[in-house]
Design an enzyme around this catalytic site. Structure first.
Site, PDB file in Angstrom:
ATOM      1  CB  SER A  75       2.665   2.577   5.942  1.00  0.00           C
ATOM      2  OG  SER A  75       1.352   2.572   6.411  1.00  0.00           O
ATOM      3  N   GLY A  76       4.872   0.177   6.098  1.00  0.00           N
ATOM      4  CA  GLY A  76       5.968  -0.404   5.342  1.00  0.00           C
ATOM      5  C   GLY A  76       7.205  -0.684   6.168  1.00  0.00           C
ATOM      6  CG  ASP A 108      -0.064  -3.833   2.836  1.00  0.00           C
ATOM      7  OD1 ASP A 108       0.511  -3.390   1.832  1.00  0.00           O
ATOM      8  OD2 ASP A 108      -0.446  -3.120   3.790  1.00  0.00           O
ATOM      9  N   GLY A 153       1.880   6.572   9.625  1.00  0.00           N
ATOM     10  CA  GLY A 153       3.147   7.147   9.164  1.00  0.00           C
ATOM     11  C   GLY A 153       4.274   6.149   9.103  1.00  0.00           C
ATOM     12  CG  HIS A 206      -0.473   0.375   2.489  1.00  0.00           C
ATOM     13  ND1 HIS A 206      -0.085  -0.537   3.437  1.00  0.00           N
ATOM     14  CD2 HIS A 206      -0.265   1.592   3.024  1.00  0.00           C
ATOM     15  CE1 HIS A 206       0.342   0.115   4.514  1.00  0.00           C
ATOM     16  NE2 HIS A 206       0.237   1.412   4.287  1.00  0.00           N
TER      17      HIS A 206
END
Ligand SMILES: *[C@@H]1O[C@H](CO)[C@@H](O)[C@H](O)[C@H]1NC(C)=O
Length: 265
Positions: A212-213, A117, A210, A72
């Site tokens: 994410s990943g 994801d 913030g 995402h």
């Protein structure tokens, strides 16, 4: 004898998950600035707008040319990967920005149900390991962490409700929540699958969007750090809403996908 020493050196040079600067493992429930370069696999994924680049997601260096992040996080923008960063606003001698050569998003990424994801970025040029840049280890295929395992989320985004979008890298202790607990009807229910890992929640800190990943970092028995999760989603009600821990893509569920993508690209 010389051969043996050389072999040991090579093994040392390519090790993973053992930072030269060890992280400060605070048990305090709260976010903390990290000791600079103590999570040397943490990267900042940035997108271009005009002549500037902006931080959008975290990511994890897992090999000299490969960065793991969330599907995402990837859109149609132009990206760069910044490695060896501590303060996003400083010019840091040991940091380097590298363009992606390829970005491979999981073929079954489902943005509606948030499944699979996960994405891999192949760097245009391999990075040289240093005290500021080193890959994290990957967990053993299929490994499931025990309930309450002490893992750390790291990132420049909000780590807790009302927390800052930080210039300096932050870390927070996030105990793992078992799948049995996380998938209870009043927790995440069926939104959480077996290919995900939950951590934090219930009054504890939890990562926010913030981050994410970015990695969920967990220490193996031999002391090395493994990336067990990729920050995927949390509650829209807030970052540490009760019974809504942060949800991570479980890296050990994608071992075959990761090695396959790396072998074919
Ligand atoms: C669920 O959470 C409780 C409270 O933290 C814990 O004691 C229990 O072991 C957990 N259950 C499982 C199956 O992990």
């Amino acid at each position: 004898m010389k051969v043996l020493i050389f072999a040991l050196f090579v093994v040392g040079a390519y090790s993973c998950g053992s930072p030269a600067v060890t992280p400060v493992l605070s048990r305090v429930v709260g976010g903390d600035d990290v000791r600079p370069n103590s999570w040397p696999w943490q990267v900042s994924l940035q997108y271009r707008s005009g002549s500037n680049y902006y931080h959008t997601c975290g990511g994890t260096l897992i090999a000299d040319s490969w960065v793991l992040t969330a599907a995402h996080c990837i859109g149609s923008r132009t990206y760069r990967v910044y490695l060896g960063k501590h303060n996003l606003n400083d010019n840091e001698a040991d940091s380097i920005a590298i363009a992606p050569a390829k970005i491979i998003v999981h073929e079954q990424w489902d943005s509606y149900r948030i499944r699979n994801d996960i994405a891999l970025i192949k760097l245009e040029t391999p990075v040289t390991a240093s005290h500021a840049i080193m890959p994290a280890c990957l967990p053993e295929d299929g490994h499931i962490l025990d309930h309450d395992s002490p893992c750390y989320v790291t990132g420049w985004g909000r780590l807790w409700t009302g927390g800052p979008i930080a210039d300096t890298l932050q870390q927070a202790l996030l105990p793992v929540v078992s799948h049995a607990n996380c998938s209870r009807p009043d927790w995440w229910g069926s939104l959480v699958t077996n290919s995900m890992t939950c951590a934090g929640g219930d009054g504890q800190l939890a990562s926010c969007n913030g981050d994410s990943g970015g990695p969920l970092n967990c220490q193996a028995a031999d002391g090395s750090w493994e990336v067990h999760g990729v920050v995927s989603f949390g509650s829209s009600m807030g970052c540490n809403y009760a019974k809504k821990p942060s949800v991570f893509t479980r890296v050990s569920a994608y071992s075959a996908w990761i090695s396959d993508v790396m072998a074919r690209n």
